[in-house]
Design a protein around this motif. Structure first.
Motif, PDB file in Angstrom:
ATOM      1  N   VAL A 143       0.827  -1.208   0.000  1.00  0.00           N
ATOM      2  CA  VAL A 143       0.000   0.000   0.000  1.00  0.00           C
ATOM      3  C   VAL A 143       0.864   1.261   0.000  1.00  0.00           C
ATOM      4  N   ALA A 144       1.856   1.301   0.876  1.00  0.00           N
ATOM      5  CA  ALA A 144       2.680   2.508   0.999  1.00  0.00           C
ATOM      6  C   ALA A 144       3.480   2.770  -0.268  1.00  0.00           C
ATOM      7  N   THR A 145       3.864   1.707  -0.976  1.00  0.00           N
ATOM      8  CA  THR A 145       4.570   1.898  -2.243  1.00  0.00           C
ATOM      9  C   THR A 145       3.675   2.600  -3.252  1.00  0.00           C
ATOM     10  N   GLN A 146       2.390   2.211  -3.309  1.00  0.00           N
ATOM     11  CA  GLN A 146       1.461   2.874  -4.227  1.00  0.00           C
ATOM     12  C   GLN A 146       1.290   4.346  -3.856  1.00  0.00           C
ATOM     13  N   VAL A 196       8.613  -3.303  -2.532  1.00  0.00           N
ATOM     14  CA  VAL A 196       8.888  -2.250  -1.552  1.00  0.00           C
ATOM     15  C   VAL A 196      10.393  -2.074  -1.359  1.00  0.00           C
ATOM     16  N   LEU A 197      11.166  -3.160  -1.422  1.00  0.00           N
ATOM     17  CA  LEU A 197      12.615  -3.022  -1.305  1.00  0.00           C
ATOM     18  C   LEU A 197      13.191  -2.240  -2.480  1.00  0.00           C
ATOM     19  N   ALA A 198      12.578  -2.407  -3.651  1.00  0.00           N
ATOM     20  CA  ALA A 198      13.070  -1.706  -4.840  1.00  0.00           C
ATOM     21  C   ALA A 198      12.718  -0.224  -4.817  1.00  0.00           C
ATOM     22  N   ASN A 199      11.800   0.181  -3.946  1.00  0.00           N
ATOM     23  CA  ASN A 199      11.329   1.563  -3.967  1.00  0.00           C
ATOM     24  C   ASN A 199      11.492   2.322  -2.659  1.00  0.00           C
TER      25      ASN A 199
END
Length: 731
Positions: A143-146, A196-199
């Protein structure tokens, strides 16, 4: 991002931090720790972290964001949209997501796009955006990545436990890969963790071991962006036994199980989850006549009324404990109390410490080991699994021993060593009291945390929007967006009727096209088929947004998506892949790199393999494969769904008034979440990557533009309040 200037909340002075922890049951007081597999240490961690951050100078507001649950089986407080925490400026915010009733985290995945849309709407209603968004666990990371992709808010993540490590250990314990996938939805979890690790701008871990042994298993492994900040312990609650302490109710509940309650206590305290490996502890105790003679075993494993009505994992664990109690004839020696309050946990540790007992954490793996700090702070030496965070705690506190959790023999040997060696027990007890206070306080954690995030906050520049795009649709209060080739075209009658509808509703509805094609190719099609010029045109897979009469390109969006985009490096990496060939220049754009896939190599070139290869080279991108023949690479912030939401928020159109006509592949994130969506009949054969159960997705019986018109009737789209598909509560 458009904010609500009329919000009646007082402006936030100081840092505004948003913590996102979606699953489990979270409230300000009396956490139901151990109620189920999802309500454990993580829920306590995030509540303590929110309070600790709110206490720090310079922090103005901390929101702990979780899922709203309205379930008659649970306390009604979980349905309150907000709840103040202990510290002023800190609150719990609950966001609607999926069915009203409580469900396990493994079943939440299909509803997380709705959570993201609702959370974004909540942020839009505030006086200002958070300075940082910090996700906890994979579902919140998704969710936080979006949110970060759309808003640019710096993203911080804490995994707590990781899917690749968990899958490895579950399979080592005997489960098959298919069993792990079926029970834990592991594929989606691991992909969310990779994403999420990628961002993430920063990954916070509790131990060095997490970085070196767990995160190292992931494609996007970048230890330079990871920092170890150990959690804290509330020393006002967890302290050594004091003279004259009154006996608590839980002490009486424990004593009634025991024939000789004055003996030293071997204490285990965890939720009844198979991964906590409590049965091995009972086996080690039951098979040792010496241990049964010298000490009692006390297992505090959550709360229960009727084991038969508990979830499968808890029922399995507790039933096995009762079977082992009977098998080893541990009556009078093993206490298994039915209930305890969270406020009684410190007293349970002190009861064991006063008896000169020991604490045991025999989990298969432990991401950190907060219970070890709690026991050590009370002067109770511990024995813990050697897998995970306990290694750091033993090094820092020198208050316990590590064992192989799968070996009942090693566990029994360590228990006898601590119970028989009084000098070692006293050394560990004193070390624990001293070193937990010195190295594991919440205030120290919060200060280290703020030191790490301040550079991210300083670099964050909120998005700016040009007045031209904001005024491009001043009248419309709803929006229809369609893909082009497979959705809008190919049915002349339907297209004619659809275009006539647009002309009749021109002041009420804005019209948009979202396509993989470049602008020049789209303009040719619009002219050929006499389609009205759209108010918004999302081209090149969402990498460009065009608006207004002249379809001017949004430089604001281009500036936003040009984040960590390195097309030269991507071409260099993929040039080495056999079977890939760059498409003609006419198919390339500033933020899209397109390849042909050699038909003879189709089986070996998959989206998953390309994503993995690029992540291993620390490239954060989106990868699209269409028809097995075309491969497109875009920046991580580029997709049709993100571009669509960007436009909707600028124009102030709620997603519940956005009708999207699309299908699978590059369209998929447009038809998830809160948008009203239609898959026209001729696209129903396309397999969606993720389930859409519970979303507002209508599968039309008519093809192409006729299917879009059918959807406007289905949703009553032009009524004052368009209709939506209601998620059934099947609790």
């Amino acid at each position: 991002m458009q904010l609500n200037p009329s919000s009646d909340q007082a402006p936030v002075s100081g840092l505004y931090i948003a913590l996102v922890s979606i699953h489990g049951l979270i409230r300000a007081h009396d956490l139901e720790l151990g109620r189920d597999a999802d309500t454990g240490g993580q829920t306590k961690y995030v509540v303590d972290l929110a309070n600790a951050l709110a206490r720090q100078p310079g922090v103005g507001r901390v929101d702990l964001i979780t899922r709203l649950v309205d379930d008659e089986r649970l306390d009604s407080g979980y349905s309150n949209k907000t709840e103040p925490l202990e510290e002023p400026g800190a609150q719990i915010v609950r966001i609607e997501c999926g069915p009203n009733h409580y469900i396990a985290k493994e079943k939440l995945w299909e509803y997380l796009d709705t959570f993201a849309d609702n959370l974004l709407q909540f942020f839009q209603q505030q006086q200002r955006l958070p300075d940082v968004i910090h996700s906890h666990y994979a579902d919140a990371g998704y969710v936080a990545t979006q949110i970060s992709h759309l808003s640019g808010i710096p993203l911080v993540h804490t995994g707590h436990s990781l899917g690749r490590d968990k899958r490895k250990r579950l399979m080592a314990s005997g489960m098959t890969s298919s069993e792990v996938e079926q029970k834990y939805n592991m594929r989606r979890r691991i992909e969310a963790e990779e994403q999420v690790l990628a961002n993430a701008n920063l990954v916070i871990t509790s131990t060095r071991q997490e970085i070196e042994a767990q995160y190292e298993l992931y494609d996007y492994y970048c230890p330079e962006s990871m920092r170890v900040i150990a959690p804290g312990t509330d020393l006002s609650k967890f302290h050594p036994p004091e003279l004259g302490e009154p006996q608590t109710q839980i002490a009486s509940a424990i004593r009634r199980f025991l024939d000789e309650p004055e003996k030293p206590i071997i204490l285990a305290l965890s939720r009844p989850d198979p991964r906590k490996n409590i049965a091995t502890l009972v086996q080690a105790y039951g098979e040792s006549p010496e241990l049964r003679t010298m000490a009692n075993l006390v297992i505090v494993a959550g709360n229960r009324d009727d084991i038969r009505e508990m979830n499968d994992g808890a029922e399995e664990v507790l039933t096995e404990l009762l079977v082992l109690l009977d098998y080893y004839d541990l009556y009078g020696k093993l206490a298994l109390p039915k209930k305890h309050l969270p406020s009684e946990v410190p007293a349970i540790y002190r009861m064991a410490a006063r008896s000169c007992g020991i604490f045991i954490n025999p989990a298969l793996t432990e991401p950190f080991g907060l219970t070890l700090l709690e026991s050590a702070a009370t002067g109770l030496p511990f024995i813990a699994t050697e897998n995970g965070g306990p290694q750091d705690i033993v090094d820092n506190c020198e208050a316990g021993l590590l064992v192989d959790p799968l070996s009942a023999h090693d566990l029994g040997k360590a228990m006898k060593q601590l119970l028989l060696d009084g000098d070692l027990w006293r050394k560990f007890s004193a070390n624990g009291i001293k070193n937990v206070a010195l190295k594991y306080s919440w205030d120290a954690h919060a200060r280290s945390y703020l030191k790490q995030i301040k550079p991210l906050v300083a670099a964050f520049k909120p998005q700016q929007y040009s007045p031209a795009i904001m005024n491009a649709s001043r009248f419309a209060d709803r929006l229809i967006v369609s893909d082009l080739d497979k959705t809008l075209l190919s049915n002349p009658t339907g297209l004619r009727d659809f275009c006539q509808m647009l002309r009749e509703k021109r002041k009420q509805v804005a019209f948009g096209i979202a396509t993989a094609r470049r602008l020049d190719a789209v303009l040719k099609l619009l002219k050929k088929y006499r389609i009205p010029k759209p108010d918004i045109l999302i081209s090149s897979l969402g990498s460009q947004i065009h608006y207004g009469r002249e379809l001017e390109v949004s430089t604001d969006w281009e500036d936003h998506v040009d984040h960590d985009w390195n097309p030269r490096a991507i071409r260099r990496i993929l040039r080495k892949v056999p079977g890939l060939e760059l498409q003609d220049d006419a198919e390339q754009s500033k933020f899209k790199i397109s390849f042909h896939i050699d038909p003879s190599q189709q089986g070996g070139i998959t989206k998953e393999k390309i994503v993995s290869l690029l992540r291993q080279e620390e490239q954060s991108v989106n990868v699209f494969v269409s028809a097995g023949q075309n491969l497109d690479i875009t920046p991580a912030r580029v997709s049709k769904g993100l571009a669509l939401r960007y436009v909707a928020q600028i124009w102030g159109i709620p997603l519940e008034r956005v009708l999207v006509a699309a299908g699978a592949g590059t369209d998929e994130d447009m038809i998830t979440g809160k948008t009203l969506s239609v898959v026209v009949h001729n696209r129903r054969h396309e397999a969606l990557e993720s389930p859409v159960t519970g979303q507002n997705v209508f599968f039309a019986t008519q093809p192409n533009a006729l299917g879009i018109l059918e959807a406007t009737d289905h949703y009553h789209f032009f009524d004052e309040q368009p209709g939506v598909t209601v998620v059934e509560d099947d609790a």
